[in-house]
Design an enzyme around this catalytic site. Structure first.
Site, short mmCIF file in Angstrom:
data_model
loop_
_atom_site.label_atom_id
_atom_site.label_comp_id
_atom_site.label_asym_id
_atom_site.label_seq_id
_atom_site.Cartn_x
_atom_site.Cartn_y
_atom_site.Cartn_z
N SER A 83 18.88 -25.01 -12.84
CA SER A 83 20.23 -24.43 -12.74
C SER A 83 20.16 -22.95 -12.35
O SER A 83 19.20 -22.25 -12.66
CB SER A 83 20.95 -24.56 -14.07
OG SER A 83 21.05 -25.90 -14.45
N1 SAH Z 1 19.00 -27.41 -17.38
C1 SAH Z 1 18.12 -27.83 -16.32
C2 SAH Z 1 18.92 -28.33 -15.14
C3 SAH Z 1 18.47 -29.67 -14.71
S1 SAH Z 1 19.49 -30.47 -13.52
C4 SAH Z 1 17.17 -26.70 -15.93
O1 SAH Z 1 17.29 -25.60 -16.45
O2 SAH Z 1 16.28 -26.95 -15.14
C5 SAH Z 1 20.26 -31.69 -14.54
C6 SAH Z 1 19.36 -32.68 -15.21
O3 SAH Z 1 20.20 -33.62 -15.86
C7 SAH Z 1 18.46 -33.49 -14.27
O4 SAH Z 1 17.12 -33.30 -14.64
C8 SAH Z 1 18.90 -34.94 -14.50
O5 SAH Z 1 17.84 -35.88 -14.45
C9 SAH Z 1 19.51 -34.85 -15.90
N2 SAH Z 1 20.45 -35.90 -16.25
C10 SAH Z 1 21.43 -36.47 -15.51
N3 SAH Z 1 22.09 -37.42 -16.22
C11 SAH Z 1 21.50 -37.45 -17.46
C12 SAH Z 1 21.71 -38.21 -18.64
N4 SAH Z 1 22.63 -39.18 -18.71
N5 SAH Z 1 20.92 -37.97 -19.71
C13 SAH Z 1 19.96 -37.00 -19.68
N6 SAH Z 1 19.71 -36.26 -18.59
C14 SAH Z 1 20.46 -36.47 -17.49
#
Ligand code: SAH
Length: 237
Positions: A83
């Site tokens: 993010s």
């Molecule tokens: N906070 C993270 C951002 C990751 S992007 C960072 O700092 O890097 C969002 C993430 O949400 C992705 O890795 C994706 O696989 C996850 N995601 C999407 N749907 C989800 C769900 N139902 N349960 C858990 N993770 C999920």
């Protein structure tokens, strides 16, 4: 990453992270990133200190490390992104505003990704759980976070759309993936007065704060337009 239930105080990172191969003064570059986030409107000194403490370049591939302090999202594999620092900061600030005693607060992050936001949240809140549905990312986050030794952060592999009932209730649930609606389970897993901070929408999304009003009715307050990856169901791997 084990959470000790006799809760250690959240605080600055213990055990400095390796400087990585940034080839530049990462403290100074990170300081400039934090200044940009402040200029965009995040004023909480606690949030800005948390961003200052976490070495974002250690969460991205070496090839992208030189861009780690640009205020943008970057690919982390599996079609997912780390993010944007501003969004991590803004989400943290919105959760903090709703929490009386952050050091005693239990927070659930949905979507660990590479673990960067989880590390930031662990600077701010007493106990942080972060759940990820892609096993490879969950494992990568564990590797990324190991050197930071955050005893108040626990990573979970699973479908966060169902929340994390075994560890509920939470003071805040912060999502890093957007659904068209907030899953009912999240509302059920909050303490009274708790909030969900999440992107809501499909094509057009808004970072939103969801809380109960005085009559107990859920109210969604849209804060600003954002673009997150979708909240998906089930697990991978
Ligand atoms: N906070 C993270 C951002 C990751 S992007 C960072 O700092 O890097 C969002 C993430 O949400 C992705 O890795 C994706 O696989 C996850 N995601 C999407 N749907 C989800 C769900 N139902 N349960 C858990 N993770 C999920």
């Amino acid at each position: 990453m084990k959470l000790r239930h006799a809760r250690p105080a959240a605080g600055p990172l213990r055990g400095a992270a390796p400087a990585g191969n940034l080839g530049l003064n990462s403290d100074r570059v990170r300081g400039r990133m934090v200044e940009r986030v402040r200029a965009l409107g995040v004023r909480s000194p606690r949030v800005l200190a948390a961003l200052t403490a976490v070495p974002r370049h250690t969460f991205v591939d070496a090839a992208l490390a030189s861009r780690a302090y640009d205020d943008c999202s970057l690919p982390i594999g599996h079609g997912q992104t780390i993010s944007q620092p501003y969004i991590v900061a803004r989400s943290a600030e919105l959760a903090l505003e709703a929490i009386a005693d952050p050091r005693a607060a239990r927070v659930l992050e949905i979507g660990t990704g590479c673990g960067y936001a989880a590390a930031v949240f662990a600077q701010l809140f007493g106990s942080v759980y972060s759940i990820e549905r892609v096993r490879a990312l969950h494992e990568r986050a564990r590797d990324n976070l190991r050197p930071l030794r955050l005893a108040n952060l626990r990573l979970v592999f699973g479908d966060g759309a169902a929340g994390l009932p075994a560890e509920a209730p939470f003071d805040a649930i912060i999502a890093a993936a957007a659904g068209e609606e907030i899953p009912v389970a999240w509302g059920e897993q909050l303490v009274g007065g708790g909030v969900v901070v999440a992107p809501v929408g499909a094509e057009r999304q808004a970072l939103s704060v969801v809380a109960r009003d005085a009559r107990g009715k859920w109210v969604v307050h849209a804060v600003e337009p954002v673009r997150f990856v979708p909240l998906l169901g089930g697990v991978v791997g």
